[in-house]
Design a protein around this motif. Sequence first.
Motif, PDB file in Angstrom:
ATOM      1  N   TYR A 139       0.769  -0.978   0.211  1.00  0.00           N
ATOM      2  CA  TYR A 139       0.283   0.031   0.244  1.00  0.00           C
ATOM      3  C   TYR A 139       0.822   1.522   0.064  1.00  0.00           C
ATOM      4  CZ  TYR A 139      -5.098  -1.794   0.275  1.00  0.00           C
ATOM      5  OH  TYR A 139      -6.305  -2.303  -0.392  1.00  0.00           O
TER       6      TYR A 139
ATOM      7  N   GLY B  81     -12.015  -4.502  -5.900  1.00  0.00           N
ATOM      8  CA  GLY B  81     -12.889  -4.640  -5.159  1.00  0.00           C
ATOM      9  C   GLY B  81     -13.992  -4.587  -3.568  1.00  0.00           C
TER      10      GLY B  81
ATOM     11  N   ASP C 244     -22.725   3.086   6.751  1.00  0.00           N
ATOM     12  CA  ASP C 244     -22.636   1.655   5.428  1.00  0.00           C
ATOM     13  C   ASP C 244     -22.579   2.579   4.019  1.00  0.00           C
ATOM     14  OD1 ASP C 244     -23.366  -1.388   5.536  1.00  0.00           O
ATOM     15  OD2 ASP C 244     -23.967  -0.022   3.408  1.00  0.00           O
ATOM     16  N   VAL C 245     -22.047   1.892   3.083  1.00  0.00           N
ATOM     17  CA  VAL C 245     -22.356   2.744   1.645  1.00  0.00           C
ATOM     18  C   VAL C 245     -23.799   2.431   1.630  1.00  0.00           C
ATOM     19  CG1 VAL C 245     -22.367   0.781   0.567  1.00  0.00           C
ATOM     20  CG2 VAL C 245     -21.282   2.399  -0.479  1.00  0.00           C
TER      21      VAL C 245
END
Length: 274
Positions: free
Chosen positions: A25, A128, A107-108
């Motif tokens: 990363y 992902g 939360d999306v």
Amino acid sequence: MDDYRALNRASWDERAPAHAASPDYNRDRFIADPAYLSKVVRFDLPRLGDIAGLRGVHLQCHIGTDTISLARLGARMTGLDFSAASVAEARRLAADTGSDVEFVHADVYDAVGVLGREAFDLVFTGVGALCWLPDVARWAGVVAGLLRPGGRLFLREGHPVLWAVDETRDDGALVLDYPYFERAEPIVFEDSGTYVATDAAFTENVTHSWNHGLGEIVTALLDQGLTLTMLVEHDSVPWQAFPGRMDRLDGGEWRLTDRPWRLPHTYTLQAVKR
Ligand SMILES: C[S@@+](CC[C@H](N)C(=O)[O-])C[C@H]1O[C@@H](n2cnc3c(N)ncnc32)[C@H](O)[C@@H]1O
């Protein structure tokens, strides 16, 4: 059905600090070089175009590397993720890099209520992300709700055909063994590892995920009144999806070693809200 959130969140919470510490990363590069961009954002630069000044949101932003990269290209970015540990890592990276990016814990599916209706010129997501959501039509409703008229969605994702392939085969065959179409039942994995290099040991290893066919994704967006403006399939993927069966390319993506033209690895999709 709600169990999937608790299971998946526990898995991501445990992995976020290990991901932030992983060389894959590149946290150190982000801090050392103010012009450094994540390889995911770098890959799509020719398709992304000029985003300077846009009000953008990155859904499922994880530890914020792509979000901060988009801010470095001039967008005013907000990142959203339901993993508190991921959001904490993203805020830490923003602080350490002096990035003016807001990271929101939600939360999306709650994003419109939390961030505001038609508040964004750009919704960025992917790599992902969609696989953690049971209902792609509901996700498309969130995207449409967040975008102002004229705003665009930018999505780079693992291809649903790639997600359907049995990754454990060692005879070169590409066998579709997981669902291609969205199903109500989750795909249940138990995996003590992760997709980046790390020595960390994990205990939260059961996840629930879903595949969504390419037609289902496009149709979900069309049904929300978005216009498709780009759909490009790629023969590379940003992580080693089939360990031991892929070559690492210049730029850091991975491609199947044996006849890669058999498999759509990923895709980039753009759509505009009318
Ligand atoms: C593989 S990361 C994708 C981000 C990006 N590709 C990256 O590597 O930084 C998946 C992210 O989705 C988040 N996520 C999963 N389900 C979610 C949900 N229902 N709402 C919000 N975030 C979710 C996880 O916490 C995780 O940070």
